[in-house]
Motif scaffolding. Structure first.
Motif, PDB file in Angstrom:
ATOM      1  N   SER A   1       0.855  -1.188   0.000  1.00 12.89           N
ATOM      2  CA  SER A   1       0.000   0.000   0.000  1.00 12.89           C
ATOM      3  C   SER A   1       0.892   1.238   0.000  1.00 12.89           C
ATOM      4  CB  SER A   1      -0.926   0.005   1.213  1.00 12.89           C
ATOM      5  OG  SER A   1      -0.171   0.049   2.417  1.00 12.89           O
ATOM      6  N   LEU A   2       0.302   2.351  -0.456  1.00  7.89           N
ATOM      7  CA  LEU A   2       1.004   3.621  -0.448  1.00  7.89           C
ATOM      8  C   LEU A   2       0.951   4.233   0.943  1.00  7.89           C
ATOM      9  CD1 LEU A   2      -0.108   5.425  -3.734  1.00  7.89           C
ATOM     10  CD2 LEU A   2       2.155   4.524  -3.212  1.00  7.89           C
TER      11      LEU A   2
ATOM     12  N   GLU B   1       0.295   7.380   2.352  1.00  7.60           N
ATOM     13  CA  GLU B   1      -0.362   8.568   1.816  1.00  7.60           C
ATOM     14  C   GLU B   1       0.257   9.849   2.376  1.00  7.60           C
ATOM     15  OE1 GLU B   1      -1.846  10.401  -0.585  1.00  7.60           O
ATOM     16  OE2 GLU B   1      -3.227   8.674  -0.632  1.00  7.60           O
TER      17      GLU B   1
ATOM     18  N   SER C   1      -2.044   9.838  -3.833  1.00  7.69           N
ATOM     19  CA  SER C   1      -2.810   8.800  -4.537  1.00  7.69           C
ATOM     20  C   SER C   1      -3.375   9.284  -5.859  1.00  7.69           C
ATOM     21  CB  SER C   1      -3.946   8.303  -3.636  1.00  7.69           C
ATOM     22  OG  SER C   1      -4.765   9.381  -3.222  1.00  7.69           O
TER      23      SER C   1
ATOM     24  N   SER D   1      -0.364   4.728  -7.832  1.00  8.03           N
ATOM     25  CA  SER D   1      -1.052   3.695  -7.061  1.00  8.03           C
ATOM     26  C   SER D   1      -0.190   2.445  -7.072  1.00  8.03           C
ATOM     27  CB  SER D   1      -2.442   3.396  -7.631  1.00  8.03           C
ATOM     28  OG  SER D   1      -2.329   2.765  -8.892  1.00  8.03           O
TER      29      SER D   1
END
Length: 835
Positions: free
Chosen positions: A493-494, A496, A505, A509
């Motif tokens: 996952s990023l 954020e 985002s 991605s």
């Protein structure tokens, strides 16, 4: 009737004399109970849960169970109240034979955590077996000539019980001729002899019928009887006689067949045929003895005839008869006691039970893994067994009771280092030579989520061309987790954050399973040169563990911006430049200035003068990299008075983009230029000669200024290139000033459009960007997965910083020199214009 009375007493004894007690054996960690044999089903033995310190309510959740070594269910535990009771009929004689101590060994096992207890239940003997004679009717042949005190061996009775219940006394029915004599030999066995009290008279009484009764010492007493049928013979005076009544022989077990046990020799005082003796086994010798031994009837040699096994039987009692060859033979009797000596012929037996697998890698030292029991049928040192474990780490054997061991975790284990251990338990006895047996135990290690996903590098550098299509795959991150199953299942996952005014985002991605990173929109090098962000990798364990990796995405420039011509030549209408026909060769007429929003080669501009149709050789040219329009020859009267020059400005990108600038040149006679200039300024010149001299002075000053600036710039460039060449010939990518375009051929400098290029990082700091290169440099190679290309880029951030400071130093020197020259030129220019 006596037998029925004994049975009734025994039943009454079973109802009221069940002996029960519980005690801890000091230092052994074992619980002892006792119960009488033949106890009824459900007979109370002991409160085993209470005695072991266990709560009754914990028995079922902790999987309380009782394991018997011989797998028989003589005893059972009520899991509701923790009481040990008799489950099935217990026959002590069937269970232990004539062993003086008879016990049932139980292993009490509870889980969560695993605990093992040893329970020994002693089986008490009751007098439930009467004495038994193997031969219910014993026949004896006795010569009437036998003297008083002659002895005749009788077959005694046997009792399956032990102790007082097996101690027998004998009684003979009333007789005036015979009596009984009981003798105990050194082997603690009793022999029963019939003794003649007075001489027999065959003519008076040819046969005697007597009753031999055996009574044990139990309560109640039990008896057994045998009939004695004595036939009186008439003949021989002397019976064969042995020099001993009992012979003791010791043999090692497993001696080969034919081994001599003993050579017997009986003598007879008679003469002739009455002296000749033959040897035989007694009539009461059992079949199993006859199968093990043989006797030579002529020589009296007894030899081994079968396999002797100490563990099967260690003492043989052989009764021998020596019979003469008389018509009325007389018989002599003796007994041969063969005692076997143990040989280490049985290897230990190893049994592994109650495996608790797999072992969790976070299990603490001292965790019980398995129970191990050993057994050896031999006796003495041959039956003393010791156990060892290989390998000795990280497990060990702990002796919990005689011939019982626990396999215990001795130190911590790590599944990522060793997934399973193949252990070998070796049991070795104390015989000479020693015998041993092995048992293999495979101990698997259960995984615990103790390793976070890890990346090969802490930072990845990615190069992406600008104007990429949306959804373009730019890179793949991959993290590995040495754990197993769900503990090794990694998702991505990023992390954020905001990039300027927009969330991260909206730019990129990452696929949660594959780790592929995608650019969600086209990237613009002129807007965003460097995008820095983090990708998180997290496993599916409990609790989950994770780690981050940093990505530096450099947006590479493409030639997507054409050159832009700066004023005053940027308009649609051409600018008119007045040129005197008397100017010298190389006179600068005008200078075209242009910029390109791109970088590097894409912003390196060149200038080209396009030829006009129908015009001969033009007297003007444009500098390839300077953009200066100058004369190539002296102007002639034949040259057109007004000429329009079309300058093509091109960059070096692929494809080449260009722009055009139009310059109108008006040729005027000498002095007209200054008149025009003077009229524009509102002042008139004094004379044509004075104007020419003033123009010449201005040109001299301009030449001096340009040379000064060029000299300073060349010196700065040489210094910069010398410092740059002192580092490895790598490309540079990093923060700096506006893009500097260099020409090694001409030695001049030009600037691309002054613009602030933003580089986004985690702390959102805006930096100026400087990129320097030479047109002689080779094109950097580029190709990478998913449209990535490689550029020749500085490997370490320290080198980027060094070039950054060098570039700023060169720019500072150039601007300083420009500033000095500008200040110097202001009064000179004003003075020239005034003149």
């Amino acid at each position: 009737m006596a037998f029925s009375w004994g049975r009734s007493l025994r039943a009454q004894h079973l109802l009221f004399s069940i002996l029960l007690h519980t005690a801890w054996e000091v230092g052994s960690g074992q619980i002892h109970y006792s119960v009488s044999e033949e106890a009824k089903h459900g007979t109370f033995v002991g409160r085993i849960a209470q005695d072991l310190g266990l709560e009754v309510g914990e028995l079922v959740p902790r999987l309380f169970r009782v394991v018997s070594k011989d797998r028989r269910d003589y005893l059972e535990v009520n899991a509701q109240n923790g009481i040990l009771f008799v489950n099935s009929r217990i026959d002590r004689e069937e269970l232990c034979g004539r062993s003086p101590v008879c016990s049932i060994h139980l292993e009490v096992i509870v889980d969560r955590p695993l605990q093992v207890f040893h329970v020994e239940v002693e089986i008490k003997d009751i007098n439930d077996n009467p004495p038994v004679f193997l031969v219910k009717q014993q026949k004896l042949f006795i010569l009437e000539s036998r003297t008083s005190d002659s002895r005749f061996p009788l077959e005694g009775a046997s009792d399956a019980d032990i102790g007082a219940n097996a101690e027998l006394s004998y009684k003979l029915s009333d007789s005036e001729y015979f009596t009984l004599e009981i003798n105990t030999n050194e082997e603690d066995t009793k022999s029963v002899d019939l003794v003649l009290k007075k001489s027999l008279d065959r003519e008076d009484t040819p046969e005697h019928n007597l009753l031999l009764t055996a009574t044990d010492q139990g309560k109640p007493e039990l008896t057994g009887t045998a009939q004695l049928l004595i036939t009186v013979l008439d003949a021989n005076d002397n019976a064969p006689a042995f020099d001993k009544s009992t012979y003791n022989v010791r043999l090692f077990e497993n001696v080969p067949n034919g081994t001599l046990v003993i050579r017997l020799n009986a003598s007879d005082a008679d003469e002739g045929v009455n002296k000749e003796i033959q040897y035989h086994f007694g009539s009461l010798v059992l079949a199993n003895i006859r199968s093990k031994f043989s006797i030579d009837s002529n020589t009296g040699e007894i030899r081994v005839n079968g396999n002797l096994d100490y563990e099967e039987c260690n003492l043989y009692e052989i009764k021998i008869e020596a019979v003469d060859r008389s018509s009325f033979p007389l018989t002599g009797h003796c007994k041969v006691m063969v005692k076997l000596l143990d040989v280490n012929d049985n290897a230990p037996q190893v049994s592994v039970t109650s495996l608790s697998l797999p072992v969790s890698e976070d299990a603490p030292p001292g965790t019980v893994i398995a129970l191990i029991s050993v057994f050896d049928r031999d006796s003495g040192a041959n039956g003393q067994v010791t156990c060892s474990l290989s390998p000795s780490r990280p497990f060990t054997l702990v002796s919990t009771f005689k011939n019982y061991y626990s396999l215990v975790l001795d130190s911590s284990v790590d599944r990522e280092s060793v997934t399973a251990y193949e252990l070998v338990v070796t049991a070795r006895d104390g015989g000479m030579p020693a015998l041993w047996a092995t048992a293999s135990v495979s101990v698997g290690i259960g995984d615990v989520n103790d390793n976070a996903p890890s990346f090969e590098q802490p930072v990845y550098t990615v190069f992406v061309k600008e104007n990429n299509p949306p959804g373009h795959h730019i890179f793949t991150v991959s993290a590995s987790d040495p754990d197993a199953q769900e503990n090794a299942l990694v998702s991505y996952s990023l992390v954020e954050r905001r990039v300027g005014e927009r969330p991260l985002s909206s730019y990129v991605s990452v696929h949660s399973e594959s780790g592929k990173v995608y650019a969600l929109q086209p990237l613009d090098h002129e807007e965003l040169e460097l995008l820095q962000f983090q990708v998180s990798a997290r496993d599916a364990g409990f609790p989950p563990l994770g780690s981050n990796v940093s990505l530096q995405v450099f947006v590479l420039d493409e030639n997507d911006n054409p050159p832009v011509v700066l004023p005053p030549h940027a308009g649609v209408s051409p600018v008119t430049e007045l040129v005197s026909q008397s100017v010298a060769v190389g006179h600068v007429v005008a200078k075209i200035r242009a910029v390109d929003a791109d970088s590097g080669y894409n912003a390196w501009l060149s200038y080209e003068l396009l030829p006009e149709d129908g015009v001969g050789r033009s007297p003007f040219r444009v500098g390839l990299y300077t953009g200066e329009i100058s004369t190539t020859r002296a102007l002639e009267d034949s040259d057109a008075a007004r000429q329009t020059l079309l300058v093509l400005v091109k960059d070096h990108g692929k494809p080449v983009l260009s722009a055009t600038a139009t310059v109108s040149v008006s040729l005027v006679e000498s002095g007209q230029t200054f008149k025009t200039s003077s009229s524009t300024s509102g002042a008139l010149g004094k004379s044509g000669m004075g104007k020419d001299i003033a123009l010449m002075d201005v040109n001299v000053y301009l030449i001096i200024a340009i040379c000064s600036v060029s000299s300073l710039l060349v010196l700065s460039l040489l210094l910069y290139m010398a410092l740059r060449c002192s580092t490895p010939p790598k490309g540079v990518c990093g923060p700096g000033k506006p893009t500097l375009v260099c020409s090694s051929e001409v030695g001049s400098l030009s600037y691309s459009q002054q613009r602030q290029q933003k580089v986004y990082s985690w702390d959102n700091v805006t930096k100026n960007d400087l990129m320097a290169f030479s047109p002689n440099f080779p094109q950097p190679p580029g190709s990478r997965e998913g449209g990535q290309i490689q550029e020749v880029v500085m490997e370490h951030s320290g080198k980027v910083s060094q070039n950054y400071y060098l570039s700023n130093y060169v720019i500072l020197i150039f601007k300083f020199s420009q500033y000095i020259v500008s200040i110097y030129m202001i009064p000179i220019t004003c003075q020239a214009l005034y003149k």
